[in-house]
Design an enzyme around this catalytic site. Structure first.
Site, short mmCIF file in Angstrom:
data_model
loop_
_atom_site.label_atom_id
_atom_site.label_comp_id
_atom_site.label_asym_id
_atom_site.label_seq_id
_atom_site.Cartn_x
_atom_site.Cartn_y
_atom_site.Cartn_z
N TYR A 53 -11.16 -2.05 -2.38
CA TYR A 53 -9.78 -2.45 -2.68
C TYR A 53 -9.32 -3.53 -1.69
O TYR A 53 -9.58 -3.45 -0.50
CB TYR A 53 -8.83 -1.26 -2.61
CG TYR A 53 -9.06 -0.19 -3.66
CD1 TYR A 53 -9.92 -0.39 -4.72
CD2 TYR A 53 -8.39 1.03 -3.58
CE1 TYR A 53 -10.12 0.60 -5.68
CE2 TYR A 53 -8.58 2.02 -4.53
CZ TYR A 53 -9.45 1.81 -5.56
OH TYR A 53 -9.65 2.78 -6.51
N SER A 153 -16.61 9.60 -9.16
CA SER A 153 -15.57 8.93 -9.95
C SER A 153 -16.20 8.25 -11.16
O SER A 153 -17.13 7.45 -11.01
CB SER A 153 -14.83 7.89 -9.10
OG SER A 153 -13.85 7.21 -9.86
N GLN A 178 -12.93 11.82 -9.96
CA GLN A 178 -11.77 10.96 -10.18
C GLN A 178 -11.99 10.20 -11.47
O GLN A 178 -12.95 9.45 -11.61
CB GLN A 178 -11.56 10.00 -9.01
CG GLN A 178 -10.27 9.21 -9.17
CD GLN A 178 -9.92 8.38 -7.96
OE1 GLN A 178 -9.53 7.21 -8.08
NE2 GLN A 178 -10.06 8.96 -6.77
N PRO A 208 -2.44 7.36 -14.77
CA PRO A 208 -1.72 8.26 -15.69
C PRO A 208 -0.66 7.53 -16.51
O PRO A 208 -0.21 8.05 -17.54
CB PRO A 208 -1.08 9.28 -14.74
CG PRO A 208 -0.93 8.56 -13.44
CD PRO A 208 -2.13 7.67 -13.36
N LEU A 209 -0.29 6.33 -16.08
CA LEU A 209 0.69 5.53 -16.83
C LEU A 209 0.00 4.46 -17.68
O LEU A 209 0.67 3.57 -18.19
CB LEU A 209 1.68 4.87 -15.88
CG LEU A 209 2.53 5.83 -15.04
CD1 LEU A 209 3.47 5.06 -14.12
CD2 LEU A 209 3.32 6.78 -15.93
N ARG A 229 2.00 -6.27 -14.30
CA ARG A 229 0.55 -6.22 -14.16
C ARG A 229 -0.14 -7.03 -15.27
O ARG A 229 -1.20 -7.61 -15.06
CB ARG A 229 0.08 -4.77 -14.17
CG ARG A 229 -1.38 -4.58 -13.85
CD ARG A 229 -1.70 -3.13 -13.54
NE ARG A 229 -1.05 -2.69 -12.33
CZ ARG A 229 -1.19 -1.47 -11.81
NH1 ARG A 229 -1.94 -0.57 -12.44
NH2 ARG A 229 -0.58 -1.13 -10.70
N GLN A 291 9.73 3.34 -6.96
CA GLN A 291 8.82 3.86 -7.99
C GLN A 291 8.25 5.21 -7.59
O GLN A 291 8.00 6.07 -8.43
CB GLN A 291 7.71 2.85 -8.23
CG GLN A 291 8.18 1.55 -8.85
CD GLN A 291 7.08 0.50 -8.91
OE1 GLN A 291 6.28 0.38 -7.99
NE2 GLN A 291 7.06 -0.26 -9.99
N GLU A 294 10.88 7.87 -8.18
CA GLU A 294 11.01 8.16 -9.60
C GLU A 294 9.88 9.06 -10.10
O GLU A 294 10.12 10.08 -10.74
CB GLU A 294 11.01 6.86 -10.41
CG GLU A 294 11.03 7.11 -11.92
CD GLU A 294 10.88 5.84 -12.74
OE1 GLU A 294 10.57 5.95 -13.95
OE2 GLU A 294 11.06 4.74 -12.18
N ASN A 295 8.65 8.69 -9.77
CA ASN A 295 7.51 9.44 -10.31
C ASN A 295 7.35 10.81 -9.68
O ASN A 295 6.76 11.71 -10.29
CB ASN A 295 6.23 8.62 -10.12
CG ASN A 295 6.19 7.40 -11.02
OD1 ASN A 295 6.78 7.39 -12.10
ND2 ASN A 295 5.52 6.35 -10.57
#
Length: 343
Positions: A53, A153, A178, A208-209, A229, A291, A294-295
């Site tokens: 990453y 994963s 994962q 998940p979104l 995105r 964010q 919220e989540n």
């Protein structure tokens, strides 16, 4: 915040894991610090990253996360990272060979500023390295105290089965998979979930979104919002498969259900993922602290059977059929493999 055991292990993780796949880079360190602080305030104790990453600045996301967690009591958090994908141009800068696993683990420890990794995950399966070599290298890291638990994963069910057999033989804890999982992407349900559950592996669900699709911000026949995105070169590769009209229309039809429950679409989508008893944690990312706030509401919010059935019914389109992808052959499939209805 709700806390769950990761698979059949004794390790407790927060139902939401904060992940930094696309959001942490060297030039966003202050925002990352704020997001991590917000995650901790929300009760999130689990943090997921990977050595790849932040590319092309490999390790950048690990370094930023390590800096953001500096000063936090180490025993109070769980740090997950991964190894396999290319982190350089050399012939041994990728895969699951003993050399790459060992080199990458040491690099991750330095990047994260920690003495040990709670969960070290094989980011993908390596067809070019004997699985016994891979698992033995992981086992050595466990015995050295540099890694506490092991995970994989986006592995197929048969690959997980083989790894679990070796882990049992080597007496090391392989405890998680994962996997991409959402209302729209359910390819782990037919084979991965039953196999993992039987073997004691919990699911850590990423996306998940559905790359932001399930927030409702992408509208049918409208251009994606600026700086979303879908407008970035990397992000559009992943979210693009969801931007067909049938999917976006279905997402909007979920809005009344969310409204009745006093939830946003994003909260509904995360809560849905957490209803699956095989899921130990769902990974959420954030480009801003709000964010996360919220989540976090989704953790511990139970959806009853009637609501789950209504959600499923929304995803059945008269013309296109089931809009949720369920084909187990699509596990770890390239992101350009899209069903025809998504075009």
């Amino acid at each position: 915040m709700e806390y769950r055991k990761l698979g059949a292990s004794g390790l407790s993780v927060s139902a939401l894991t904060y992940g930094n796949w696309l959001t942490h880079s060297a030039d966003a360190a202050e925002n990352a610090r704020q997001c991590v602080a917000e995650a901790l305030d929300a009760g999130i104790t689990s943090f997921d990253t990977a050595d790849v990453y932040g590319r092309p600045d490999y390790g950048a996301a690990e370094r930023v996360l390590g800096q953001a967690l500096s000063g936090v009591r180490r025993a109070s958090i769980e740090i997950f990272t991964k190894v396999c994908l290319p982190t350089g141009t050399g012939p041994n800068d990728k895969g699951l060979s003993r050399k790459h696993i060992t080199d990458s683990c040491h690099a991750s420890l330095r990047n994260l500023g920690t003495d040990y990794i709670d969960l070290y995950q094989a980011h993908r399966f390596d067809e070019e390295t004997p699985l016994e070599e891979t698992m033995t290298a992981f086992a050595d890291l466990v015995r050295q105290g540099k890694v506490l638990y092991l995970g994989v994963s986006e592995w197929r069910a048969d690959q997980i089965e083989a790894a679990a057999a070796l882990a049992k033989e080597l007496r090391v804890p392989l405890i998680s998979n994962q996997a991409q999982y959402s209302l729209l992407w359910r390819v782990i349900e037919p084979e991965i979930v039953p196999t993992s559950s039987r073997l004691g592996l919990g699911q850590i669900a990423f996306s998940p979104l559905a790359q932001g699709t399930l927030t409702g911000k992408y509208r049918p026949e409208q251009q994606p919002p600026a700086e979303s995105r879908a407008t970035s070169s990397l992000g559009s590769t992943f979210v693009g498969r969801y931007l067909g009209g049938p999917v976006l229309s279905a997402v909007q039809r979920l809005r009344p259900i969310a409204d009745e429950l006093g939830l946003t679409l994003a909260q509904l989508a995360v809560a849905w993922v957490l209803q699956n008893p095989a899921v130990s944690s769902a990974i959420i990312g954030a480009s801003r602290p709000g964010q996360i706030r919220e989540n976090a509401v989704a953790a511990g919010h139970t959806l009853d059977a009637e609501t789950m059935a209504r959600i499923d019914a929304v995803l059945i389109d008269d013309m296109y059929g089931d809009l949720a992808e369920r084909d187990p052959a699509k596990v770890a499939a390239p992101f350009d493999v899209m069903p025809a209805w998504k075009s």
